[in-house]
Design an enzyme around this catalytic site. Structure first.
Site, PDB file in Angstrom:
ATOM      1  N   TYR A 231       0.876  -1.212  -0.022  1.00  0.00           N
ATOM      2  CA  TYR A 231      -0.304   0.036   0.060  1.00  0.00           C
ATOM      3  C   TYR A 231       0.910   1.458  -0.018  1.00  0.00           C
ATOM      4  O   TYR A 231       1.876   1.254   0.903  1.00  0.00           O
ATOM      5  CB  TYR A 231      -0.957  -0.212   1.250  1.00  0.00           C
TER       6      TYR A 231
ATOM      7  N   ASP B 168       9.387   2.495  -0.383  1.00  0.00           N
ATOM      8  CA  ASP B 168       8.196   3.489   0.118  1.00  0.00           C
ATOM      9  C   ASP B 168       8.567   3.282   1.808  1.00  0.00           C
ATOM     10  O   ASP B 168       7.975   2.112   2.030  1.00  0.00           O
ATOM     11  CB  ASP B 168       6.890   3.186  -0.301  1.00  0.00           C
TER      12      ASP B 168
ATOM     13  N   LYS C 249       4.430   9.509   8.601  1.00  0.00           N
ATOM     14  CA  LYS C 249       4.432   8.914   9.929  1.00  0.00           C
ATOM     15  C   LYS C 249       5.522   9.460  10.912  1.00  0.00           C
ATOM     16  O   LYS C 249       5.342  10.557  11.198  1.00  0.00           O
ATOM     17  CB  LYS C 249       4.477   7.306   9.987  1.00  0.00           C
TER      18      LYS C 249
HETATM   19  P1  KE4 Z   1      -0.752   8.499   4.415  1.00  0.00           P
HETATM   20  O1  KE4 Z   1      -1.147   9.206   3.150  1.00  0.00           O
HETATM   21  O2  KE4 Z   1      -1.873   7.685   5.064  1.00  0.00           O
HETATM   22  O3  KE4 Z   1       0.081   9.350   5.471  1.00  0.00           O
HETATM   23  O4  KE4 Z   1       0.392   7.383   3.921  1.00  0.00           O
HETATM   24  C1  KE4 Z   1       0.099   6.360   2.918  1.00  0.00           C
HETATM   25  C2  KE4 Z   1       1.114   5.394   3.192  1.00  0.00           C
HETATM   26  C3  KE4 Z   1       2.047   5.288   2.130  1.00  0.00           C
HETATM   27  N1  KE4 Z   1       3.121   4.018   2.154  1.00  0.00           N
HETATM   28  C4  KE4 Z   1       2.823   3.234   3.304  1.00  0.00           C
HETATM   29  C5  KE4 Z   1       3.936   2.089   3.214  1.00  0.00           C
HETATM   30  C6  KE4 Z   1       1.908   3.404   4.139  1.00  0.00           C
HETATM   31  O5  KE4 Z   1       1.843   2.313   5.301  1.00  0.00           O
HETATM   32  C7  KE4 Z   1       1.221   4.280   4.198  1.00  0.00           C
HETATM   33  C8  KE4 Z   1      -0.116   4.489   5.061  1.00  0.00           C
HETATM   34  N2  KE4 Z   1      -0.301   3.316   6.171  1.00  0.00           N
HETATM   35  C9  KE4 Z   1      -1.560   3.007   6.585  1.00  0.00           C
HETATM   36  C10 KE4 Z   1      -1.577   2.065   7.585  1.00  0.00           C
HETATM   37  N3  KE4 Z   1      -1.289   0.914   6.921  1.00  0.00           N
HETATM   38  C11 KE4 Z   1      -2.138   4.248   7.337  1.00  0.00           C
HETATM   39  C12 KE4 Z   1      -3.610   4.119   7.960  1.00  0.00           C
HETATM   40  C13 KE4 Z   1      -4.763   4.546   7.226  1.00  0.00           C
HETATM   41  O6  KE4 Z   1      -4.857   4.534   6.031  1.00  0.00           O
HETATM   42  O7  KE4 Z   1      -5.655   5.066   8.205  1.00  0.00           O
END
Ligand code: KE4
Length: 432
Positions: A145, A240, A268
């Site tokens: 993701y 990533d 994060k």
């Molecule tokens: P954000 O756009 O949510 O800040 O980041 C996206 C993203 C990109 N790359 C990786 C490896 C990530 O894990 C994420 C976001 N992680 C999720 C948790 N699995 C965020 C939690 C959510 O979607 O509420």
């Protein structure tokens, strides 16, 4: 059973005004059932809901709270920064300081651009890789993701699989055409895809340690193999590290595992809990980014002074206190060993994947090394386990397909409480 009446009434009201009652899908507990817990405050290893119930934290805001919640270092930095105003839309000294610090902590990053989320970071990184190489397609891995950018919502992990629709409506055929999919940990398949799209693959993007189908580690030699393919074919290798950055080590997974990407995306932890993302990499690639180069990317609140203050407090602490990672390694080992002991006591042969302060307990006896094997997990038993843990004051990710994240705030007493709850929850959840 704890009183959840305020969370229940808040969720009912929230659904009138917010899609699904939440501002990010995985928070809705859809995969585990029951009413999401509405959090009132958090401190150290604990979060407290609107009904006054306390929980030991194993999500830590999906990664950022590596030092535990409401750490005085971060809180004081934010309060102090607030006294000078909240946003200027103009360059500030803090942005220079954090950019320099990131290039020191992650040497593969020679230049970096701050954005406001991991999604923005990955969307921008792919655009820059396409601009730099002049090529269109990119390879991602099933179950990985990279945020909710259209091009990534193909066999995505995290909330996309938790909701059970990895390919989201609204993603156009055109987008699908340029996103190539490979199974994680399968170098032969990557080679075949690159051959079949000769000279048209701009980038390979991956989570160097996957966290969004649950925690899944790279097979020995996999990252090195990708590095070799990218060198041979002129493909930009993008790690990533939104999850793993500053978590597995001060230099992230690339330092921990010893493989250097061309670009890295971050999020994060980098913001200490404030909305911050970043992308960076080799100077010759990053100099394609506007206004230095032709690839456009912008953001009103990028480099926001309050967010930078929180991020700087966090990153300086992690950079200056290497023992953080020794503590996290020790905590991770103690928790995982305790779970293994309980699985043995109960005669259960579930799979645990673990690295540093990230782990997942998969409710399957299969080895979990990619998306297909992760999906052999029994999500019904997981749901029962999740609820039993919640009842015992332990707050886990409400999905089998998410990694858990530990913090330095977890002390022995918290670990003991977790392990006691864990054995009871496993016993009850697996009763026939
Ligand atoms: P954000 O756009 O949510 O800040 O980041 C996206 C993203 C990109 N790359 C990786 C490896 C990530 O894990 C994420 C976001 N992680 C999720 C948790 N699995 C965020 C939690 C959510 O979607 O509420």
């Amino acid at each position: 059973m704890s009183d959840l009446s305020t969370s229940i009434s808040l969720f009912t009201k929230a659904k009138r005004f917010i899609p699904g009652g939440v501002n990010s899908p995985v928070r809705a507990f859809k995969a585990v059932g029951g009413n999401p817990i509405f959090i009132k405050r958090a401190e150290g290893a604990h979060i407290f809901d609107e009904d006054g119930n306390a929980y030991i934290e194993f999500i830590n805001s999906w990664g950022p709270m590596i030092l535990g919640h409401n750490h005085p270092l971060i809180r004081e930095a934010v309060i102090k920064a607030m006294e000078s105003g909240t946003s200027f839309g103009a360059p500030t000294a803090r942005e220079v300081e954090i950019a320099e610090l990131i290039t020191q902590m992650v040497p593969s990053i020679e230049k970096v651009r701050m954005v406001n989320s991991g999604t923005e970071a990955t969307m921008s990184a792919i655009r820059v890789a396409r601009g730099y190489t002049g090529k269109q397609k990119f390879i991602k891995f099933e179950g990985h993701y990279h945020g909710h950018g259209d091009a990534f919502l193909i066999a995505a992990g995290s909330g996309a699989i938790t909701m059970g629709h990895p390919d989201s409506p609204g993603v156009t055929e055109g987008t699908v055409r340029d996103t190539l999919l490979a199974p994680y940990n399968n170098l032969d398949k990557v080679r075949a895809i690159v051959e079949a799209n000769k000279d048209d693959v701009a980038a390979i993007i991956l989570e160097p340690v996957a966290g969004n189908m649950g925690c899944v580690l790279p097979a020995p030699g996999f990252l090195e193999g990708l590095r070799e393919i990218c060198d041979q074919e002129g493909i930009v290798l993008i790690f990533d590290e939104v999850m793993t950055g500053f978590r597995l080590s001060p230099g992230g997974a690339q330092q921990y595992l010893g493989v250097k990407p061309d670009m890295t995306t971050l999020g994060k932890i980098i913001g200490g809990g404030m909305p911050v993302g970043a992308y960076g990499g080799r100077k010759e690639i990053m100099d394609y980014v506007s206004p230095e180069g032709p690839v456009y990317q912008a953001g009103t609140l990028s480099g926001n002074p309050i967010a930078m203050a929180a991020g700087l407090a966090m990153l300086h602490h992690l950079n200056d206190n290497g023992d953080v990672y020794t503590v996290l390694e020790k905590t991770g080992n103690k928790i995982v060993q305790g779970i293994k002991d309980s699985l043995n006591t109960l005669g259960l042969s579930y799979t645990i994947n673990h690295i540093g302060s990230m782990y997942s307990l998969f409710f399957t006896a299969e080895k979990v090394y990619d998306f297909e094997s992760a999906k052999t997990a029994d999500t019904v038993i997981f749901g029962r386990y999740f609820q039993e843990m919640l009842k015992r004051g332990v707050y886990l990710a409400p999905s089998q397909f998410e990694s858990l994240f530990l913090s330095t705030a977890l002390e022995d007493a918290h670990i003991d409480q977790f392990l006691t709850a864990n054995e009871h929850a496993l016993r009850i959840a697996t009763e026939k």
